[in-house]
Each structure stands twice: as C-alpha cells, then as structure tokens.
Design a protein around this motif. Sequence first.
Motif, short mmCIF file in Angstrom:
data_model
loop_
_atom_site.label_atom_id
_atom_site.label_comp_id
_atom_site.label_asym_id
_atom_site.label_seq_id
_atom_site.Cartn_x
_atom_site.Cartn_y
_atom_site.Cartn_z
N SER A 1 -4.21 -2.93 6.93
CA SER A 1 -5.05 -1.81 6.50
C SER A 1 -5.02 -0.65 7.48
CB SER A 1 -6.49 -2.28 6.28
OG SER A 1 -7.06 -2.77 7.47
N ALA A 2 -4.06 -0.65 8.41
CA ALA A 2 -3.93 0.49 9.32
C ALA A 2 -3.64 1.76 8.52
CB ALA A 2 -2.81 0.24 10.32
N ASN B 1 0.83 -1.20 0.00
CA ASN B 1 0.00 0.00 0.00
C ASN B 1 0.87 1.25 0.00
OD1 ASN B 1 -1.29 2.21 1.88
ND2 ASN B 1 -3.01 1.07 1.04
N PRO B 2 0.46 2.33 -0.68
CA PRO B 2 1.30 3.54 -0.74
C PRO B 2 1.51 4.22 0.60
CG PRO B 2 -0.84 3.92 -1.76
CD PRO B 2 -0.73 2.45 -1.54
N LEU B 3 0.58 4.05 1.54
CA LEU B 3 0.77 4.65 2.86
C LEU B 3 2.00 4.08 3.55
CD1 LEU B 3 -2.90 4.63 4.21
CD2 LEU B 3 -1.66 6.54 3.16
N ARG B 4 2.13 2.74 3.45
CA ARG B 4 3.30 2.10 4.04
C ARG B 4 4.58 2.53 3.31
NH1 ARG B 4 -1.28 1.17 5.78
NH2 ARG B 4 -1.89 -0.63 4.56
N GLY C 1 -4.83 9.23 3.27
CA GLY C 1 -4.57 8.22 4.29
C GLY C 1 -3.41 8.66 5.16
N ALA C 2 -3.11 7.86 6.19
CA ALA C 2 -2.04 8.18 7.13
C ALA C 2 -1.20 6.95 7.38
CB ALA C 2 -2.61 8.72 8.43
N GLY C 3 0.06 6.98 6.95
CA GLY C 3 0.99 5.91 7.27
C GLY C 3 1.52 6.11 8.67
N LEU C 4 1.68 5.01 9.42
CA LEU C 4 2.04 5.10 10.83
C LEU C 4 3.34 4.36 11.13
CD1 LEU C 4 -1.47 4.23 12.32
CD2 LEU C 4 -0.58 6.51 11.77
N ALA C 5 4.22 5.01 11.86
CA ALA C 5 5.39 4.36 12.45
C ALA C 5 5.28 4.53 13.96
CB ALA C 5 6.68 4.99 11.94
N GLY D 1 9.21 2.91 16.53
CA GLY D 1 10.32 2.67 15.61
C GLY D 1 10.04 1.67 14.52
N ALA D 2 8.79 1.16 14.44
CA ALA D 2 8.46 0.15 13.43
C ALA D 2 7.23 0.57 12.64
CB ALA D 2 8.22 -1.20 14.09
N LEU D 3 7.17 0.14 11.41
CA LEU D 3 6.01 0.39 10.56
C LEU D 3 4.80 -0.33 11.15
CD1 LEU D 3 5.35 1.75 7.82
CD2 LEU D 3 5.75 -0.47 6.75
N HIS D 4 3.71 0.39 11.34
CA HIS D 4 2.50 -0.22 11.90
C HIS D 4 1.53 -0.55 10.77
CE1 HIS D 4 -0.58 -1.19 14.81
NE2 HIS D 4 -1.42 -0.38 14.19
#
Length: 408
Positions: free
Chosen positions: A237-238, A190-193, A221-225, A228-231
């Motif tokens: 689908s986070a 996914n592009p957010l990641r 959308g909102a990519g989340l770290a 220290g790790a990619l969520h």
Amino acid sequence: MKHTSRDIRTANRYAVLRHLIAKSPASRGELAAATGLSQATVATLVAELTALGLLVEVGFEESAGGRPRSLVAVDAAGGALVGVDVAETYVHAELFDLALGVVARAEEELRPGESAPEEVVARIAAAVGAVVAAADVRRPPRVLGVGVTMPGQVDRERGVAVRAVNWGWRDVPLTALLGERLPYPVHLDNPLRAATVAELWFGAARGCDDAVVINLGTGVGAGLALGGALHRGVTNSAGEWGHTTLVLDGRPCRCGDAGCVEAYVGAPAIMRTLRELAPHSALLTDDDQTATIGALGRAAAGGDPVALRVVRETARHLGAAVADLVNLLNPEVIVLSSWVAAALGTPLLTEVRQAVARHALGSPFAATEIVLSPIPTDPVSLGAATFALEGVLSSPGLTGTTLTPHTT
C-alpha cells in the motif's frame, strides 16, 4: 522475505524479457551485460524462454575477431497479454502482443452508483471480452494472462481488493470473482504500481533509479521506484500520498479524514474549486468529471481566465504536496500521469513547477525533473500487462488459452 530459487528464476526471466522488449534483437552477451547475470545463466534462460515460445532466434551479427553472435528477440506473435485499468468512472482494457505493442482497446463506462462487486466484475469481463473480440483472430496467439488494477489497497498474493474507499469495498475476492467469468489467469494489483512500471519501462522514468509517478484522476496517489526497484511497502500500500494531510482541518476527504491532498487535486476536488470560483461557469457539466475536466483543460490552453485560475489554484496545492516528495525522496524525476494530468497538460505542469520551486529545498529541487507522462497509450493498462507477464513467468510451466472471440 526470503526468496526461493523459483522467485530468483522468475526475476531473472523477467529481467531478460524486459531488456528484450525495450531493445530487440540482442545477443546473449549483450543480455548478460544489461542484466548483470552471467553468460551461462543468460544462455539457460534464453533456452527456456525460447522453448516456451516467448523468444525467437533472428540471425547473427559479426563480432570482432570471433564467431558471429546469434541474436534473439521477443516473439511478439507468441502470445497475448491483457491489461485492465479499473477506475472510478471507467474500465479500460488493452490487448498487447508479447513485445507490449497495443493490438486492440476497449472501454466500459462505470456509471454513478454502479459499484457493487458483481457490477464491476461484469464490466471488467465485458471489457476483456470486447478487447479479445477486437483482436485479429486469423492467427490466434495464446492469451497468457490478464492484469487488472484496482484503486485502493490490494493484496496481490491473495487477489483481494482489501479496501476501496470510493466504493466502500472491504476484502472483496476480486481474482476469484473474475475467475468465474474469464478463461484466463488473472493477476491483481494497484494502478500506482502499474503506472510506475510503465514509466520505468517505456516512459519518463526509463533509466532512472529513483522516480515518483503521480496518478491524477478521480483519486490521487504516488507510485514509487526507489533504488531501481518498485517500492510496494509491507502491505503493498505504499504510495497512498493522496491521503496525506495537506491542510489541517481542511476539506473533507472520501477516506473519512480532512485536508488530504486528494481533497484538493483529485477530479471532484478540481470541480469543487471551479464551483467555488465560478459557480455559474459553462465549463461545469453536472457531475460529469471527464467532461468538466476536459472542458477546463481546453479552456486553460486557450487562455480562459477562469480556467487558468482554477488550474493555478489546483497547482498551488499540488505543488506544495509534490515539494514534500522532492524533499523526502530526492527523486530524479516526478511524472504527472493519468487522465486529469493529460487533460490539464502544459498549463498545469508550468504552474506545478513554479509552486514546487517555492516550497522545495534548493538542492533536491534542482536535481528533480518534473514532467508529464510521455506514454501515448494508457500507462496503467500497459503496466497491468507487465504484471500479467510476471505472473506467466512465475508459473512452473507456461500454458495459454487460444485467442478466440467470446461474449460475457
């Protein structure tokens, strides 16, 4: 989920390469300190990666009172990775060397109505073929993999686009379809990641444990770290923050709900705001999102009152939604990314900061930096290339396809 020894080896290889891509050359001791791995483990990993053609010895440096320390670096010419950003209106591909330096770019337009899986697959294959053909083939490296990002919900393990609301897709086996057109391993996400990884490695979130990367394009959308790790969440689908409710009984959203964040700050939503505020504005270019948002950004930068009013209204909604992220996640940094953020630039950033300050709690807001993405290339393509690299490192053995021009 229980991790196997292969998963652990892949993660360790990835950690070593990530550090070397960010800072080369380095000694084995420096790699051990940076990754938290033992020097014996690092020595083994360096030997493996060197044997696979990904690292190279580059000399020695003097040490304090001991033997000179040998230095290793990523062998940039040892292979190539392709990152593909598939959006609602375009397919953008970039070819990278192993140090993640851009070698070539190519782009294919996705016209309105051109959204059937076979049509999108054809555009992706054409973009990859073009970027490979544009590379220097006099000393052809191996194309080790292609990372492809798709908006919507993606099952990265099965290579399936589970749901893409914008195109009405459900359970499209995209990796399998691309495998029929491309002679390289394909890794779907996914592009957010992807944008989040790019910011963690090279951008505004580098060195941060907790970060949010907001993708502002046709979709939102909102990519989340976190920590220290990619969520990713349980189903990868986070980050579907664009489909959280901002206004009860508000504007209809493409997802079928009403009042979503995306219905107020996505590109089509910004165009709607412009039509509502100035229905005869010369900034409107039919249904051309890219042209309209670009014109709006240039006009706002020049002080045009209509454009500034549209940006202010967009930022009013975006700021309220960003304030929720500040209060909920307490991140170190929030990055406004993708083409809409780049087009609206500083005027949008200034208004968003002011709006967040009105709605967020004082303590978390004071600890959060809100910035535009500083990455000069397409962050999604860059992040997609890291997923291809991760796929390469998870393979039992490394094989590559010779980089040669081809047509699709």
